[in-house]
Motif scaffolding. Sequence first.
Motif, short mmCIF file in Angstrom:
data_model
loop_
_atom_site.label_atom_id
_atom_site.label_comp_id
_atom_site.label_asym_id
_atom_site.label_seq_id
_atom_site.Cartn_x
_atom_site.Cartn_y
_atom_site.Cartn_z
N VAL A 68 0.85 -1.20 0.00
CA VAL A 68 0.00 0.00 0.00
C VAL A 68 0.88 1.25 0.00
O VAL A 68 0.64 2.19 -0.77
N ASN A 69 1.91 1.25 0.84
CA ASN A 69 2.81 2.41 0.90
C ASN A 69 3.56 2.62 -0.41
O ASN A 69 3.82 3.76 -0.79
N LYS A 70 3.90 1.56 -1.08
CA LYS A 70 4.62 1.66 -2.35
C LYS A 70 3.72 2.18 -3.48
O LYS A 70 4.10 3.07 -4.23
N TYR A 71 2.53 1.61 -3.59
CA TYR A 71 1.67 1.92 -4.72
C TYR A 71 0.61 2.99 -4.45
O TYR A 71 -0.02 3.47 -5.38
N ASP A 72 0.42 3.34 -3.18
CA ASP A 72 -0.57 4.36 -2.84
C ASP A 72 -0.13 5.08 -1.57
O ASP A 72 -0.85 5.11 -0.57
N LYS A 73 1.04 5.68 -1.63
CA LYS A 73 1.61 6.29 -0.42
C LYS A 73 0.74 7.40 0.15
O LYS A 73 0.76 7.65 1.34
N ASP A 74 -0.04 8.08 -0.68
CA ASP A 74 -0.91 9.15 -0.18
C ASP A 74 -2.27 8.61 0.27
O ASP A 74 -3.13 9.39 0.70
N ARG A 75 -2.44 7.31 0.14
CA ARG A 75 -3.70 6.63 0.53
C ARG A 75 -4.91 7.22 -0.21
O ARG A 75 -6.02 7.25 0.30
N LYS A 76 -4.66 7.67 -1.41
CA LYS A 76 -5.69 8.27 -2.23
C LYS A 76 -6.73 7.24 -2.71
O LYS A 76 -7.91 7.55 -2.82
N PHE A 77 -6.26 6.04 -3.00
CA PHE A 77 -7.13 5.02 -3.58
C PHE A 77 -7.54 3.95 -2.58
O PHE A 77 -8.33 3.07 -2.89
N ARG A 78 -7.01 4.02 -1.39
CA ARG A 78 -7.24 2.97 -0.39
C ARG A 78 -8.72 2.75 -0.05
O ARG A 78 -9.17 1.61 -0.03
N PRO A 79 -9.50 3.79 0.21
CA PRO A 79 -10.90 3.54 0.57
C PRO A 79 -11.68 2.79 -0.52
O PRO A 79 -12.38 1.83 -0.23
N SER A 80 -11.52 3.22 -1.77
CA SER A 80 -12.26 2.55 -2.84
C SER A 80 -11.72 1.14 -3.07
O SER A 80 -12.49 0.21 -3.36
N PHE A 81 -10.41 0.95 -2.92
CA PHE A 81 -9.85 -0.39 -3.13
C PHE A 81 -10.22 -1.33 -1.99
O PHE A 81 -10.53 -2.49 -2.22
N ASP A 82 -10.25 -0.81 -0.76
CA ASP A 82 -10.70 -1.62 0.38
C ASP A 82 -12.14 -2.08 0.17
O ASP A 82 -12.49 -3.23 0.45
N LYS A 83 -12.96 -1.17 -0.31
CA LYS A 83 -14.36 -1.52 -0.58
C LYS A 83 -14.43 -2.62 -1.64
O LYS A 83 -15.18 -3.57 -1.51
N PHE A 84 -13.64 -2.47 -2.70
CA PHE A 84 -13.59 -3.47 -3.77
C PHE A 84 -13.19 -4.84 -3.22
O PHE A 84 -13.82 -5.86 -3.52
N ILE A 85 -12.16 -4.87 -2.40
CA ILE A 85 -11.67 -6.14 -1.84
C ILE A 85 -12.74 -6.83 -1.00
O ILE A 85 -12.87 -8.05 -1.04
N ASN A 86 -13.50 -6.05 -0.28
CA ASN A 86 -14.49 -6.61 0.63
C ASN A 86 -15.86 -6.86 0.02
O ASN A 86 -16.73 -7.43 0.68
N GLU A 87 -16.05 -6.44 -1.23
CA GLU A 87 -17.33 -6.68 -1.90
C GLU A 87 -17.51 -8.17 -2.16
O GLU A 87 -16.54 -8.88 -2.46
N ASP A 88 -18.74 -8.63 -2.06
CA ASP A 88 -19.04 -10.01 -2.44
C ASP A 88 -19.00 -10.10 -3.95
O ASP A 88 -19.38 -9.16 -4.66
N ASP A 89 -18.53 -11.22 -4.43
CA ASP A 89 -18.45 -11.41 -5.89
C ASP A 89 -19.81 -11.59 -6.50
O ASP A 89 -20.77 -11.91 -5.99
#
Length: 121
Positions: A100-121
Amino acid sequence: MKLTSFLLVGMAMVSAEFYSSRYDDFDVKPLVENDRILQSYTNCFLDKGPCTPDAKEFKKVIPEALETTCGKCSPKQKQLIKTVIKAVIERHPEAWEELVNKYDKDRKFRPSFDKFINEDD
């Protein structure tokens, strides 16, 4: 003739909207079940170790996939990515934080990506 050209261009545009289907059948089971392999891929993504040809290809799309919340991923690719990420988070949370620190150090995309990870398929 114009309709045929339009359809061909339209089909090319649709196929360009997704990442290559080359890895849609990539078997993630050995990756997530074998900690050595999982760590090897993670090290590749963190520039801490060598990359297999497959890992090198995956690494190329990480920034864009993160920024677009896997916007160009097919449903199958989304499923595969979620499986691998969940394994990394569960077994190597410190490595996940490094990623996360390498690819999103400003944590700009973390909320939307966390939501994506936790979504049911």
